[in-house]
Design a protein around this motif. Structure first.
Motif, PDB file in Angstrom:
ATOM      1  N   UNK A 513      13.822   6.010  -2.159  1.00  0.00           N
ATOM      2  CA  UNK A 513      12.790   6.601  -1.306  1.00  0.00           C
ATOM      3  C   UNK A 513      11.429   5.960  -1.565  1.00  0.00           C
ATOM      4  N   UNK A 514      11.133   5.695  -2.835  1.00  0.00           N
ATOM      5  CA  UNK A 514       9.854   5.065  -3.178  1.00  0.00           C
ATOM      6  C   UNK A 514       9.781   3.654  -2.605  1.00  0.00           C
ATOM      7  N   UNK A 515      10.819   2.867  -2.819  1.00  0.00           N
ATOM      8  CA  UNK A 515      10.841   1.491  -2.314  1.00  0.00           C
ATOM      9  C   UNK A 515      10.708   1.468  -0.803  1.00  0.00           C
ATOM     10  N   UNK A 516      11.450   2.335  -0.124  1.00  0.00           N
ATOM     11  CA  UNK A 516      11.408   2.363   1.342  1.00  0.00           C
ATOM     12  C   UNK A 516      10.025   2.740   1.853  1.00  0.00           C
ATOM     13  N   UNK A 517       9.415   3.772   1.253  1.00  0.00           N
ATOM     14  CA  UNK A 517       8.113   4.232   1.746  1.00  0.00           C
ATOM     15  C   UNK A 517       7.019   3.218   1.441  1.00  0.00           C
ATOM     16  N   UNK A 518       7.042   2.666   0.241  1.00  0.00           N
ATOM     17  CA  UNK A 518       6.037   1.673  -0.123  1.00  0.00           C
ATOM     18  C   UNK A 518       6.096   0.479   0.819  1.00  0.00           C
ATOM     19  N   UNK A 519       7.296  -0.026   1.075  1.00  0.00           N
ATOM     20  CA  UNK A 519       7.422  -1.192   1.944  1.00  0.00           C
ATOM     21  C   UNK A 519       7.079  -0.870   3.388  1.00  0.00           C
ATOM     22  N   UNK A 520       7.354   0.335   3.821  1.00  0.00           N
ATOM     23  CA  UNK A 520       6.972   0.762   5.172  1.00  0.00           C
ATOM     24  C   UNK A 520       5.448   0.732   5.317  1.00  0.00           C
ATOM     25  N   UNK A 521       4.745   1.305   4.332  1.00  0.00           N
ATOM     26  CA  UNK A 521       3.284   1.349   4.392  1.00  0.00           C
ATOM     27  C   UNK A 521       2.672  -0.038   4.242  1.00  0.00           C
ATOM     28  N   UNK A 522       3.265  -0.864   3.398  1.00  0.00           N
ATOM     29  CA  UNK A 522       2.764  -2.234   3.254  1.00  0.00           C
ATOM     30  C   UNK A 522       2.902  -3.000   4.561  1.00  0.00           C
TER      31      UNK A 522
END
Length: 536
Positions: A513-522
């Protein structure tokens, strides 16, 4: 950032004035006469309330001499309230909940509360004002991103050198005695560290030296470069950035540390050892590779290398910095720090008071000026005024200013951010430490370390430039899990052959979840990891 000195010796920065920001060398600082109203916003007197935390001791009191100087200089009624940082978070939460928000609110960083309050409309968007202030243009985008939410800037960051922080150091006299060179990769590191621990480099005939220092919690992270660090540098098979703890670089690092531990190159009890105890061991002349940063009075705090003490214990000791290793992908450099420490926000209630907003920003810009070390003396009118006057806020000792016990009473800078700041000068201001340092041993150390930093590339992590609620809610538990499991692998309590299983566990515990959200925002922000090349 809590009250510690694992970053650029905060206490030293606050005491010295070498890292503020906008008067260049040889340039006459603005007049500081009491009658000079340094004002671009008119002469109308106004009341300005200010709420912030502080590490200063004693805590700046209202209506002191420094406060009077501010009032006179800017034609305002300045009403600051400072709370010791140990208590500040709770006090600030209560203050914000009350709805009675001061004109200016300070925090140590753009944390989850900053994001929440900004989105709730508590802070004034500053984009239009920031664009009008010349010195603010020197703040890099990577720092503005920290205080930018949905395109709006909600805070003014204070300068802090991005190249600061602990970096590897090594006993050069031990290298010379054993006929070795400064390591440039993990294989050479293993050779050197094992030799340090097994070949009696201190010549006392005892098996009592440690090759590589490490402390519980894997402090300091023995990464020797961005590629092996815990930052978001590597990508997974889907092209998404991932945390360093589950990267190929981390596996290489853990494997090397495990081999060093098995070879006896490390303290067998390092997993239970506080990092301050490793400093004591290094200062006693018993550790070959450890970590330190540029600073003024080495040894003033527990978590610092004390070079004069080391030299007293070992007169021939010589300490030098270690450049980053060259990574398998060809990069070479360390991870940059955030580039700021502390943020000022303006209350949204000032939306209809443009004159007060301009006055506040004018005060911030004026007080946060850089004065080179060679100009920090009574003859520099601005420096003398900002630091409370010679004999009151500071005294000159061997040509170097030292804050008095009453610095917070007399120095206007003490009512803002101490001597943090500096929106024009870059990290070259760290050269001032060589001038400010008293002992020849520490001067030599600072010169060597700064020289290494000035010739190093720095990786700017993208994660600090976005605001992910998923990251904020899960990363502490994930970091704790990773630290525990990686420690086990380093000391052989868990086989490194479990690496893929460990990564799967990390992902399952919320990492996905962290990886997905971080990359989405980036992706939405158009931000990616990038290198700042030496000299830029």
């Amino acid at each position: 950032m809590k009250k510690k000195v694992t970053m650029l010796t905060l206490a030293a920065v606050l005491a010295t004035g070498v890292l503020s920001g906008c008067t260049s060398k040889g340039e006459q600082a603005p007049s500081s006469s009491g009658g000079d109203k340094a004002s671009a916003s008119g002469d109308k007197a106004m009341t300005i309330t200010w709420f912030n935390g502080t590490w200063a001791n004693p805590v700046p009191e209202p209506n002191n001499e420094a406060n009077k100087k501010i009032n006179e200089k800017f034609n305002v009624t300045f009403k600051p309230q400072y709370i010791p940082y140990d208590l500040y978070t709770d006090k600030l939460t209560v203050k914000m909940a009350s709805g009675d928000i001061p004109d200016v609110i300070g925090t140590e960083g753009a944390d989850a509360n900053f994001v929440k309050w900004a989105r709730q409309g508590a802070f004034l968007p500053l984009n239009d004002y920031v664009d009008q202030i010349e010195s603010f243009k020197a703040i890099p985008d990577s720092v503005w991103d920290v205080v930018r939410i949905e395109g709006q800037i909600y805070g003014i960051p204070h300068y802090f050198p991005a190249s600061g922080g602990k970096k590897p150091i090594i006993r050069k006299d031990w290298l010379d005695k054993l006929g070795l060179e400064v390591p440039t990769n993990f294989e050479e590191l293993k050779e050197v560290a094992i030799a340090f621990a097994t070949q009696d480099p201190d010549g006392n005939g005892k098996d009592d030296t440690i090759g590589l220092g490490l402390a519980k919690g894997i402090v300091y992270d023995p990464s020797f470069g961005a590629y092996w660090s815990n930052t978001w540098y590597h990508k997974d098979s889907e092209g998404q950035l991932i945390p360093g703890q589950i990267s190929p670089g981390a596996k290489e690092k853990v494997t090397a540390i495990n081999e060093l531990f098995k070879a006896g190159a490390m303290d067998k009890d390092w997993t239970n050892k506080p990092y301050n105890d490793v400093f004591k061991d290094f200062n006693a002349g018993k550790v070959g590779i450890w970590y330190e940063q540029v600073g003024i009075d080495k040894g003033a705090q527990a978590g610092n290398l004390d070079i004069p003490t080391l030299k007293k214990n070992v007169p021939d000791a010589e300490v030098v910095s270690m450049p980053a290793f060259t990574a398998p992908d060809g990069t070479k450099g360390y991870v940059a720090g955030s580039g700021y420490y502390g943020v000022w926000m303006l209350s949204a209630t000032l939306k209809k008071d443009e004159q007060k907003v301009k006055k506040i920003l004018e005060m911030m810009e004026y007080i946060e000026q850089y004065v080179p070390a060679e100009d920090q003396n009574p003859s520099n009118e601005y420096y003398d005024w900002a630091n409370g006057g010679e004999g009151k806020g500071y005294t000159m000792v061997d040509g170097v200013p030292e804050p008095t016990a009453e610095y917070t009473k007399y120095a206007p800078k003490a009512l803002f951010s101490g001597d943090l700041g500096g929106w024009v000068v870059g990290d070259e201001s760290m050269r001032d430490y060589e001038i400010k340092t008293k002992t020849p041993e520490s001067k030599a150390f600072n010169k060597d370390m700064v020289g290494m930093l000035e010739n190093s590339d720095f990786y700017i992590s993208p994660v600090g430039r976005i605001h992910s609620s998923v990251y904020n809610s899960k990363i502490s538990a994930l970091n704790e899990f990773a630290t525990n499991e990686l420690t086990k692998m380093m000391v052989g309590q868990r086989p490194i052959s479990d690496w893929d299983k460990y990564v799967d566990e990390y992902i399952a515990k919320g990492g996905k979840e962290v990886v997905d959200d971080v990359n989405k925002l980036l992706g939405e922000a158009g931000i990616q990891g990038e290198w700042k090349k030496a000299g830029q």
